[in-house]
Design an enzyme around this catalytic site. Structure first.
Site, mmCIF file in Angstrom:
data_model
loop_
_atom_site.group_PDB
_atom_site.id
_atom_site.type_symbol
_atom_site.label_atom_id
_atom_site.label_comp_id
_atom_site.label_asym_id
_atom_site.label_seq_id
_atom_site.Cartn_x
_atom_site.Cartn_y
_atom_site.Cartn_z
ATOM 1 N N ASP A 180 0.813 -1.213 0.000
ATOM 2 C CA ASP A 180 0.000 0.000 0.000
ATOM 3 C C ASP A 180 0.849 1.266 0.000
ATOM 4 O O ASP A 180 2.004 1.255 0.424
ATOM 5 C CB ASP A 180 -0.874 0.042 1.260
ATOM 6 N N ASP A 181 0.218 2.343 -0.424
ATOM 7 C CA ASP A 181 0.651 3.742 -0.232
ATOM 8 C C ASP A 181 1.636 4.259 -1.271
ATOM 9 O O ASP A 181 1.953 5.437 -1.281
ATOM 10 C CB ASP A 181 1.262 3.992 1.164
ATOM 11 N N HIS A 222 -6.158 3.095 -3.752
ATOM 12 C CA HIS A 222 -5.958 3.333 -2.318
ATOM 13 C C HIS A 222 -6.248 4.807 -1.996
ATOM 14 O O HIS A 222 -5.663 5.349 -1.057
ATOM 15 C CB HIS A 222 -4.537 2.946 -1.926
ATOM 16 N N HIS A 251 -4.882 9.548 0.733
ATOM 17 C CA HIS A 251 -4.900 8.760 1.967
ATOM 18 C C HIS A 251 -5.711 9.386 3.102
ATOM 19 O O HIS A 251 -5.267 9.390 4.258
ATOM 20 C CB HIS A 251 -3.452 8.501 2.426
ATOM 21 N N HIS A 293 3.589 -2.371 3.173
ATOM 22 C CA HIS A 293 3.682 -1.014 2.623
ATOM 23 C C HIS A 293 5.024 -0.844 1.916
ATOM 24 O O HIS A 293 6.073 -1.066 2.544
ATOM 25 C CB HIS A 293 3.543 0.019 3.741
HETATM 26 NI NI NI Z 1 -2.421 3.154 3.334
#
Ligand code: NI
Length: 299
Positions: free
Chosen positions: A94-95, A145, A149, A240
């Site tokens: 993620d991210d 995603h 955020h 991540h």
């Molecule tokens: Ni995230």
């Protein structure tokens, strides 16, 4: 801008489109995704001398093609894991994308012919379209995603639509790929929002069954041991690709899971192989020891 619904529903993944599409830069926010949780004060073990080797020659697109990635809206609204008949798992990052960590990770995945799923933030997609294209070219999956955020559960429908549409469009602009999955930041998404996202975007909400809390930077060996001890058949691993410790943990983590007999597929592939009924004992151990591991090199 909101992509047409019909476009969400089509599997448009032609790499040919990559060459035709321009680079989307300039409208991005340079802000990084929100840091999750307090800093632990633990020093990262990132090897700053690492240099990503150049990509040589064409990389076959998803050499594990016998696995379909086609699933319908009836497959489910939310997944934390997927009941499957074999030792299949999905690892997710993620991210990102991140300027240096994501390419390092891609090298590690390619060495092992492992396909992963990247839940990307729209702002980073606009910063690093070339990394996005490499992710797609090497057979990985992209999922939404959000744009920058936020906690989507606290936002209005129009705000959530903007977050998801901007990111969907950023990925489409950079890669020609229409994404089919959503992972809400922090997993914060109400049941009503999940139904709405499936109706409006065709996105099932993808949570996770394995959480190493890598964002707390507990150290690479701890990340490895948490992932390898928590992972079971049909599991979805959360990690991540914006933290050096997570990347440093991956060689040992991936090799340990391969040695246990697990086979890595993308989240869409995992959902597409979902069995009708949950297994009798979902917590049962995966493949028997000695089961053939995934090929170490791409065909
Ligand atoms: Ni995230």
């Amino acid at each position: 801008m909101r992509p047409e619904l019909s476009r969400h529903m089509k599997r448009f993944c032609s790499t040919l489109a990559l060459a035709l599409l321009g680079v989307s830069l300039g409208s991005c926010s340079p802000a990084a995704p929100l840091a999750m949780g307090p800093a632990s004060g633990v020093k990262t073990t990132t090897n700053t001398n690492y240099r990503t080797p150049p990509v040589k020659g064409a990389v076959p697109r998803n050499p594990d093609a016998p696995f379909s990635n086609q699933f319908g809206q009836g497959a489910g609204v939310t997944f934390t894991r997927v009941p499957v008949a074999g030792p299949y798992i999905a690892i997710t990052f993620d991210d990102g994308p991140h300027a240096t960590f994501t390419p390092r990770l891609l090298d590690m995945l390619r060495e092992r012919n492992i396909k992963a799923t990247f839940f990307v933030c729209g702002n980073n997609c606009e910063l690093y379209p070339n990394i996005l294209r490499r992710i797609v070219a090497e057979g990985h999956e992209l999922g939404n995603h959000s744009y920058n955020h936020p906690v989507l559960a606290k936002m209005s429908e129009e705000q959530v639509r903007s977050q998801l549409s901007r990111t969907h469009q950023a990925v489409l602009n950079a890669t020609g790929v229409n994404m089919h999955l959503l992972r809400p930041p922090y997993g914060a998404f109400t049941p009503a929002q999940r139904e709405w996202a499936l109706r409006e975007f065709g996105y099932p909400t993808i949570l996770w069954s394995v959480d190493p809390l890598d964002w707390k930077k507990p150290g690479s060996s701890v990340i490895t041991s948490r992932i390898t001890s928590q992972t079971t058949q049909g599991g979805i691993i959360l990690a991540h690709d914006i933290h050096g410790q997570t990347i440093d943990a991956m060689p040992a983590t991936l090799d340990a899971l391969l040695r246990k007999g697990y086979r890595f597929v993308t989240v869409s592939q995992l959902i597409a192989m979902k069995t009708q009924a949950a297994p009798q004992n979902p917590a049962a151990a995966p493949a028997a020891p000695g089961a053939p591991a995934q090929a170490a090199t791409a065909p």
